[in-house]
Design a protein around this motif. Structure first.
Motif, PDB file in Angstrom:
ATOM      1  N   GLY A   6     113.586  13.273  73.662  1.00  0.00           N
ATOM      2  CA  GLY A   6     113.582  14.726  73.597  1.00  0.00           C
ATOM      3  C   GLY A   6     113.668  15.367  74.969  1.00  0.00           C
ATOM      4  N   MET A   7     112.931  14.840  75.940  1.00  0.00           N
ATOM      5  CA  MET A   7     112.955  15.420  77.271  1.00  0.00           C
ATOM      6  C   MET A   7     114.281  15.137  77.979  1.00  0.00           C
ATOM      7  N   LEU A   8     114.880  13.989  77.700  1.00  0.00           N
ATOM      8  CA  LEU A   8     116.214  13.717  78.233  1.00  0.00           C
ATOM      9  C   LEU A   8     117.215  14.741  77.700  1.00  0.00           C
ATOM     10  N   VAL A   9     117.138  15.026  76.410  1.00  0.00           N
ATOM     11  CA  VAL A   9     118.034  16.024  75.807  1.00  0.00           C
ATOM     12  C   VAL A   9     117.793  17.394  76.442  1.00  0.00           C
ATOM     13  N   VAL A  10     116.532  17.777  76.611  1.00  0.00           N
ATOM     14  CA  VAL A  10     116.228  19.069  77.240  1.00  0.00           C
ATOM     15  C   VAL A  10     116.791  19.115  78.655  1.00  0.00           C
ATOM     16  N   ARG A  11     116.564  18.053  79.423  1.00  0.00           N
ATOM     17  CA  ARG A  11     117.081  18.018  80.797  1.00  0.00           C
ATOM     18  C   ARG A  11     118.601  18.086  80.837  1.00  0.00           C
ATOM     19  N   LEU A  12     119.262  17.378  79.909  1.00  0.00           N
ATOM     20  CA  LEU A  12     120.728  17.363  79.898  1.00  0.00           C
ATOM     21  C   LEU A  12     121.321  18.672  79.372  1.00  0.00           C
ATOM     22  N   ALA A  13     120.507  19.487  78.720  1.00  0.00           N
ATOM     23  CA  ALA A  13     120.951  20.825  78.320  1.00  0.00           C
ATOM     24  C   ALA A  13     120.672  21.835  79.433  1.00  0.00           C
ATOM     25  N   LEU A  14     119.472  21.795  79.974  1.00  0.00           N
ATOM     26  CA  LEU A  14     119.021  22.798  80.939  1.00  0.00           C
ATOM     27  C   LEU A  14     119.630  22.600  82.324  1.00  0.00           C
ATOM     28  N   GLY A  15     119.583  21.384  82.844  1.00  0.00           N
ATOM     29  CA  GLY A  15     120.038  21.124  84.210  1.00  0.00           C
ATOM     30  C   GLY A  15     121.506  21.441  84.439  1.00  0.00           C
ATOM     31  N   PRO A  16     122.411  20.836  83.668  1.00  0.00           N
ATOM     32  CA  PRO A  16     123.838  21.144  83.884  1.00  0.00           C
ATOM     33  C   PRO A  16     124.183  22.613  83.648  1.00  0.00           C
ATOM     34  N   MET A  17     123.477  23.260  82.711  1.00  0.00           N
ATOM     35  CA  MET A  17     123.733  24.679  82.451  1.00  0.00           C
ATOM     36  C   MET A  17     123.470  25.500  83.706  1.00  0.00           C
ATOM     37  N   LEU A  18     122.320  25.267  84.361  1.00  0.00           N
ATOM     38  CA  LEU A  18     122.022  26.041  85.554  1.00  0.00           C
ATOM     39  C   LEU A  18     122.929  25.638  86.712  1.00  0.00           C
ATOM     40  N   PHE A  19     123.226  24.351  86.823  1.00  0.00           N
ATOM     41  CA  PHE A  19     124.147  23.896  87.876  1.00  0.00           C
ATOM     42  C   PHE A  19     125.490  24.618  87.759  1.00  0.00           C
ATOM     43  N   VAL A  20     126.028  24.690  86.559  1.00  0.00           N
ATOM     44  CA  VAL A  20     127.335  25.327  86.351  1.00  0.00           C
ATOM     45  C   VAL A  20     127.261  26.830  86.644  1.00  0.00           C
ATOM     46  N   HIS A  21     126.135  27.464  86.327  1.00  0.00           N
ATOM     47  CA  HIS A  21     125.979  28.881  86.684  1.00  0.00           C
ATOM     48  C   HIS A  21     126.042  29.061  88.195  1.00  0.00           C
ATOM     49  N   GLY A  22     125.367  28.184  88.927  1.00  0.00           N
ATOM     50  CA  GLY A  22     125.423  28.252  90.384  1.00  0.00           C
ATOM     51  C   GLY A  22     126.812  27.966  90.916  1.00  0.00           C
ATOM     52  N   TRP A  23     127.449  26.960  90.341  1.00  0.00           N
ATOM     53  CA  TRP A  23     128.814  26.605  90.748  1.00  0.00           C
ATOM     54  C   TRP A  23     129.754  27.793  90.528  1.00  0.00           C
ATOM     55  N   ASN A  24     129.590  28.471  89.414  1.00  0.00           N
ATOM     56  CA  ASN A  24     130.433  29.629  89.118  1.00  0.00           C
ATOM     57  C   ASN A  24     130.218  30.744  90.141  1.00  0.00           C
ATOM     58  N   LYS A  25     128.968  30.928  90.564  1.00  0.00           N
ATOM     59  CA  LYS A  25     128.707  31.945  91.588  1.00  0.00           C
ATOM     60  C   LYS A  25     129.426  31.604  92.890  1.00  0.00           C
ATOM     61  N   ALA A  26     129.469  30.325  93.222  1.00  0.00           N
ATOM     62  CA  ALA A  26     130.076  29.894  94.483  1.00  0.00           C
ATOM     63  C   ALA A  26     131.581  29.692  94.382  1.00  0.00           C
ATOM     64  N   MET A  27     132.031  29.124  93.269  1.00  0.00           N
ATOM     65  CA  MET A  27     133.419  28.679  93.181  1.00  0.00           C
ATOM     66  C   MET A  27     134.212  29.297  92.035  1.00  0.00           C
ATOM     67  N   GLY A  28     133.584  30.185  91.264  1.00  0.00           N
ATOM     68  CA  GLY A  28     134.272  30.804  90.135  1.00  0.00           C
ATOM     69  C   GLY A  28     135.386  31.728  90.596  1.00  0.00           C
TER      70      GLY A  28
END
Length: 162
Positions: A6-28
């Motif tokens: 369950g925690m792996l699933v939460v991490r794999l949902a939450l972590g990449p989501m925020l990473f991509v938001h940051g990436w979009n701010k920098a490279m979108g």
């Protein structure tokens, strides 16, 4: 074992989501220049610095949560970023995200605090390295540190919407 999955699933949902938001701010499509203009219109000064802080905090915390490393400090970063977003961009728009409200930012911050409480699970670098920063007190610390960091940033740098 179930909690670990369950925690792996939460991490794999939450972590990449925020990473991509940051990436979009920098490279979108607008890049850091567009993010800088957006942050400036929200009243964050100096906007160029806040655009970079937000992008790289989101990418860094997102990456840490994804691999389960320094999970509780990363959760504090999630709380801080979401608190600033709630106050600067979502405030006054009601609860529902489809109307621009703070539903999304609150959910992300709450899940991050829950992650700090339960921990990243067995399939994490925290577990491999023996880092044990979990439990109710650590979750409370993640919440308080995140909110304190957001409050300090806003007090020092927020000038109101243009």
């Amino acid at each position: 074992m179930d909690v670990d999955i369950g925690m792996l699933v939460v991490r794999l949902a939450l972590g990449p989501m925020l990473f991509v938001h940051g990436w979009n701010k920098a490279m979108g499509s607008g890049g850091l220049a567009g993010t800088t203009r957006w942050f400036g219109s929200m009243g964050l000064r100096p906007a160029w610095l806040h655009a970079r802080l937000a992008a790289f905090t989101e990418m860094g915390a997102g990456a840490l949560v994804t691999v389960g490393l320094l999970t509780t400090p990363a959760a504090a970063a999630f709380v801080g970023v979401m608190a600033v977003a709630t106050f600067t961009d979502h405030r006054g728009k009601g609860y529902f995200v489809f109307k621009g409200g703070w539903e999304y930012t609150l959910l992300i911050a709450m899940v991050a605090v829950a992650l700090a409480c339960v921990g990243p699970g067995a399939w994490s670098l925290d577990r491999v390295l023996g880092i044990e920063l979990t439990g109710v007190l650590w979750a409370g610390a993640a919440l308080l540190v995140g909110l304190a960091a957001a409050a300090a940033l806003l007090l020092a740098c927020y000038r109101g919407r243009r």
